[in-house]
Design a protein around this motif. Sequence first.
Motif, PDB file in Angstrom:
ATOM      1  N   LEU A   1      -4.656   0.083   4.039  1.00  0.00           N
ATOM      2  CA  LEU A   1      -4.151   0.836   5.187  1.00  0.00           C
ATOM      3  C   LEU A   1      -5.238   1.033   6.244  1.00  0.00           C
ATOM      4  CD1 LEU A   1      -1.970   3.496   3.338  1.00  0.00           C
ATOM      5  CD2 LEU A   1      -1.174   1.533   4.653  1.00  0.00           C
ATOM      6  N   ASP A   2      -6.490   1.117   5.822  1.00  0.00           N
ATOM      7  CA  ASP A   2      -7.587   1.261   6.776  1.00  0.00           C
ATOM      8  C   ASP A   2      -7.809  -0.002   7.598  1.00  0.00           C
ATOM      9  OD1 ASP A   2      -8.316   3.910   6.465  1.00  0.00           O
ATOM     10  OD2 ASP A   2      -9.787   3.518   4.888  1.00  0.00           O
ATOM     11  N   LEU A   3      -7.284  -1.124   7.144  1.00  0.00           N
ATOM     12  CA  LEU A   3      -7.445  -2.377   7.866  1.00  0.00           C
ATOM     13  C   LEU A   3      -6.454  -2.526   9.017  1.00  0.00           C
ATOM     14  CD1 LEU A   3      -8.021  -4.881   4.923  1.00  0.00           C
ATOM     15  CD2 LEU A   3      -9.715  -4.062   6.565  1.00  0.00           C
ATOM     16  N   LEU A   4      -5.466  -1.630   9.094  1.00  0.00           N
ATOM     17  CA  LEU A   4      -4.450  -1.734  10.138  1.00  0.00           C
ATOM     18  C   LEU A   4      -4.985  -1.222  11.472  1.00  0.00           C
ATOM     19  CD1 LEU A   4      -1.355  -0.503   8.107  1.00  0.00           C
ATOM     20  CD2 LEU A   4      -1.981  -2.857   8.658  1.00  0.00           C
ATOM     21  N   SER A   5      -4.507  -1.817  12.559  1.00  0.00           N
ATOM     22  CA  SER A   5      -4.994  -1.439  13.887  1.00  0.00           C
ATOM     23  C   SER A   5      -4.196  -0.292  14.494  1.00  0.00           C
ATOM     24  CB  SER A   5      -4.944  -2.652  14.823  1.00  0.00           C
ATOM     25  OG  SER A   5      -3.611  -3.088  15.000  1.00  0.00           O
ATOM     26  N   PHE A   6      -3.332   0.348  13.715  1.00  0.00           N
ATOM     27  CA  PHE A   6      -2.605   1.531  14.184  1.00  0.00           C
ATOM     28  C   PHE A   6      -2.733   2.626  13.128  1.00  0.00           C
ATOM     29  CE2 PHE A   6       0.316  -1.410  12.133  1.00  0.00           C
ATOM     30  CZ  PHE A   6       0.957  -0.629  11.187  1.00  0.00           C
ATOM     31  N   GLY A   7      -2.503   3.860  13.562  1.00  0.00           N
ATOM     32  CA  GLY A   7      -2.654   4.988  12.653  1.00  0.00           C
ATOM     33  C   GLY A   7      -1.518   5.082  11.649  1.00  0.00           C
TER      34      GLY A   7
ATOM     35  N   ALA B   1       0.821  -1.207   0.000  1.00  0.00           N
ATOM     36  CA  ALA B   1       0.000   0.000   0.000  1.00  0.00           C
ATOM     37  C   ALA B   1       0.855   1.257   0.000  1.00  0.00           C
ATOM     38  CB  ALA B   1      -0.927  -0.016   1.224  1.00  0.00           C
ATOM     39  N   LEU B   2       1.907   1.266   0.829  1.00  0.00           N
ATOM     40  CA  LEU B   2       2.795   2.429   0.866  1.00  0.00           C
ATOM     41  C   LEU B   2       3.497   2.625  -0.467  1.00  0.00           C
ATOM     42  CD1 LEU B   2       4.381   2.060   4.406  1.00  0.00           C
ATOM     43  CD2 LEU B   2       2.709   3.757   3.676  1.00  0.00           C
ATOM     44  N   GLN B   3       3.918   1.523  -1.083  1.00  0.00           N
ATOM     45  CA  GLN B   3       4.591   1.631  -2.377  1.00  0.00           C
ATOM     46  C   GLN B   3       3.645   2.154  -3.438  1.00  0.00           C
ATOM     47  OE1 GLN B   3       6.040  -2.371  -2.857  1.00  0.00           O
ATOM     48  NE2 GLN B   3       8.009  -1.909  -1.888  1.00  0.00           N
ATOM     49  N   ALA B   4       2.396   1.710  -3.406  1.00  0.00           N
ATOM     50  CA  ALA B   4       1.426   2.171  -4.392  1.00  0.00           C
ATOM     51  C   ALA B   4       1.130   3.649  -4.227  1.00  0.00           C
ATOM     52  CB  ALA B   4       0.125   1.360  -4.275  1.00  0.00           C
TER      53      ALA B   4
ATOM     54  N   LEU C   1      -1.097  13.974   3.182  1.00  0.00           N
ATOM     55  CA  LEU C   1      -1.687  13.512   1.932  1.00  0.00           C
ATOM     56  C   LEU C   1      -2.736  12.441   2.176  1.00  0.00           C
ATOM     57  CD1 LEU C   1       1.461  13.178  -0.374  1.00  0.00           C
ATOM     58  CD2 LEU C   1      -0.176  15.070  -0.273  1.00  0.00           C
ATOM     59  N   PHE C   2      -2.551  11.664   3.237  1.00  0.00           N
ATOM     60  CA  PHE C   2      -3.472  10.568   3.534  1.00  0.00           C
ATOM     61  C   PHE C   2      -3.370  10.216   5.005  1.00  0.00           C
ATOM     62  CE2 PHE C   2      -3.957   6.014   4.362  1.00  0.00           C
ATOM     63  CZ  PHE C   2      -5.251   5.796   3.910  1.00  0.00           C
ATOM     64  N   ALA C   3      -4.507   9.866   5.605  1.00  0.00           N
ATOM     65  CA  ALA C   3      -4.534   9.330   6.968  1.00  0.00           C
ATOM     66  C   ALA C   3      -5.526   8.177   6.985  1.00  0.00           C
ATOM     67  CB  ALA C   3      -4.939  10.409   7.967  1.00  0.00           C
ATOM     68  N   ASN C   4      -5.134   7.064   7.577  1.00  0.00           N
ATOM     69  CA  ASN C   4      -6.038   5.923   7.582  1.00  0.00           C
ATOM     70  C   ASN C   4      -7.096   6.072   8.668  1.00  0.00           C
ATOM     71  OD1 ASN C   4      -4.638   5.263   9.932  1.00  0.00           O
ATOM     72  ND2 ASN C   4      -4.366   3.121   9.395  1.00  0.00           N
ATOM     73  N   CYS C   5      -7.958   5.082   8.750  1.00  0.00           N
ATOM     74  CA  CYS C   5      -9.124   5.147   9.638  1.00  0.00           C
ATOM     75  C   CYS C   5      -8.721   5.343  11.097  1.00  0.00           C
ATOM     76  CB  CYS C   5      -9.942   3.866   9.465  1.00  0.00           C
ATOM     77  SG  CYS C   5     -11.486   3.831  10.387  1.00  0.00           S
ATOM     78  N   MET C   6      -7.699   4.636  11.569  1.00  0.00           N
ATOM     79  CA  MET C   6      -7.296   4.753  12.958  1.00  0.00           C
ATOM     80  C   MET C   6      -6.764   6.144  13.268  1.00  0.00           C
ATOM     81  SD  MET C   6      -7.978   2.132  14.793  1.00  0.00           S
ATOM     82  CE  MET C   6      -6.940   2.547  16.194  1.00  0.00           C
TER      83      MET C   6
ATOM     84  N   ALA D   1       1.828  -9.018  17.084  1.00  0.00           N
ATOM     85  CA  ALA D   1       2.581  -8.719  15.871  1.00  0.00           C
ATOM     86  C   ALA D   1       1.891  -9.243  14.627  1.00  0.00           C
ATOM     87  CB  ALA D   1       3.985  -9.310  15.971  1.00  0.00           C
ATOM     88  N   GLY D   2       0.999 -10.215  14.805  1.00  0.00           N
ATOM     89  CA  GLY D   2       0.358 -10.841  13.660  1.00  0.00           C
ATOM     90  C   GLY D   2      -1.094 -10.445  13.507  1.00  0.00           C
ATOM     91  N   PRO D   3      -2.030 -11.332  13.872  1.00  0.00           N
ATOM     92  CA  PRO D   3      -3.447 -11.072  13.599  1.00  0.00           C
ATOM     93  C   PRO D   3      -4.006  -9.826  14.265  1.00  0.00           C
ATOM     94  CG  PRO D   3      -3.161 -12.997  15.034  1.00  0.00           C
ATOM     95  CD  PRO D   3      -1.816 -12.654  14.488  1.00  0.00           C
ATOM     96  N   MET D   4      -3.468  -9.421  15.412  1.00  0.00           N
ATOM     97  CA  MET D   4      -4.031  -8.264  16.093  1.00  0.00           C
ATOM     98  C   MET D   4      -3.538  -6.938  15.527  1.00  0.00           C
ATOM     99  SD  MET D   4      -4.612  -9.294  20.042  1.00  0.00           S
ATOM    100  CE  MET D   4      -5.885 -10.500  20.429  1.00  0.00           C
ATOM    101  N   SER D   5      -2.649  -6.987  14.528  1.00  0.00           N
ATOM    102  CA  SER D   5      -2.259  -5.753  13.860  1.00  0.00           C
ATOM    103  C   SER D   5      -3.292  -5.347  12.800  1.00  0.00           C
ATOM    104  CB  SER D   5      -0.891  -5.909  13.207  1.00  0.00           C
ATOM    105  OG  SER D   5      -0.922  -6.902  12.202  1.00  0.00           O
ATOM    106  N   VAL D   6      -4.328  -6.177  12.651  1.00  0.00           N
ATOM    107  CA  VAL D   6      -5.397  -5.910  11.690  1.00  0.00           C
ATOM    108  C   VAL D   6      -6.675  -5.563  12.436  1.00  0.00           C
ATOM    109  CG1 VAL D   6      -6.768  -6.909   9.814  1.00  0.00           C
ATOM    110  CG2 VAL D   6      -4.357  -7.523  10.051  1.00  0.00           C
ATOM    111  N   ARG D   7      -7.425  -4.602  11.902  1.00  0.00           N
ATOM    112  CA  ARG D   7      -8.735  -4.247  12.467  1.00  0.00           C
ATOM    113  C   ARG D   7      -9.783  -5.135  11.825  1.00  0.00           C
ATOM    114  NH1 ARG D   7     -10.802   0.128  10.844  1.00  0.00           N
ATOM    115  NH2 ARG D   7     -12.093   0.592  12.634  1.00  0.00           N
ATOM    116  N   PHE D   8     -10.492  -5.911  12.670  1.00  0.00           N
ATOM    117  CA  PHE D   8     -11.541  -6.763  12.166  1.00  0.00           C
ATOM    118  C   PHE D   8     -12.880  -6.091  12.395  1.00  0.00           C
ATOM    119  CE2 PHE D   8      -8.016  -9.606  12.954  1.00  0.00           C
ATOM    120  CZ  PHE D   8      -8.051 -10.447  11.847  1.00  0.00           C
ATOM    121  N   ARG D   9     -13.588  -5.829  11.322  1.00  0.00           N
ATOM    122  CA  ARG D   9     -14.897  -5.175  11.426  1.00  0.00           C
ATOM    123  C   ARG D   9     -15.940  -6.195  11.831  1.00  0.00           C
ATOM    124  NH1 ARG D   9     -12.943  -2.788   6.459  1.00  0.00           N
ATOM    125  NH2 ARG D   9     -12.430  -0.595   6.801  1.00  0.00           N
ATOM    126  N   ARG D  10     -16.808  -5.755  12.711  1.00  0.00           N
ATOM    127  CA  ARG D  10     -17.919  -6.642  13.128  1.00  0.00           C
ATOM    128  C   ARG D  10     -19.218  -6.147  12.515  1.00  0.00           C
ATOM    129  NH1 ARG D  10     -14.572  -6.105  17.499  1.00  0.00           N
ATOM    130  NH2 ARG D  10     -13.843  -8.055  18.405  1.00  0.00           N
TER     131      ARG D  10
END
Length: 214
Positions: free
Chosen positions: A27-33, A6-9, A44-49, A205-214
């Motif tokens: 980038l919006d799927l990440l659990s950090f800003g 995403a950053l490269q794109a 230029l851009f800020a993700n959801c967090m 470091a793994g699955p919890m670095s992603v925001r899971f929408r309910r």
Amino acid sequence: HGMTAALQALQTSSFDAGQAQGAQVALDLLSFGVVLLNREGEVLFANCMARGLSEARDGIALDRTLTAFDASANRALRAAVEQALAAPQSQVPVTTVVPREGGQRDLLALAFSLGDAGSATVPVVAVFVLDLEQRSQVPADVLAQLFGLTPTESEVANLLAQGRRSDEVAELLQVSATTVAFHIRNLLSKTHTRRQVDLVALLLAGPMSVRFRR
């Protein structure tokens, strides 16, 4: 891998609208800003967090630039961004701490240089904003797919990753300490970790670095 792509794109001036939208969704799927800045230090851009923290006036604000509400922290944040702007592309961030109100843990800000860019529309600095109070809960089916966990084991894993002690897990699940210890042994075996702290580090470091929408 999704964040890197995403950053490269977003850093490439020739990508089309579809690629840009896909990168932003990733980038919006990440659990950090994540905040991307151009060579002038403009957002230029800020993700959801990151947007959520700003909208809640929780430590940082996003307008034309990225700022911190605390004056001292804002000077340190600006210095970190300026240092990253002056640096060649690097995997080593410039770090600073951003205080918050209400007794919550400080935010951590890490400014990464993305390298030189000739256009003001291309991001050259990425600032990651970590909220140590925010730990997402991974759906049980995701943990089951990743590590072969049972629903109860997934629940225990989520509670441990949220910073709960073993006795607190037992109380919350209304089971004995022996039962919790049994589940923790199974978790260590299935995740190929040796200690509870290693298990928690793996989850964060793994699955919890992603925001899971309910």
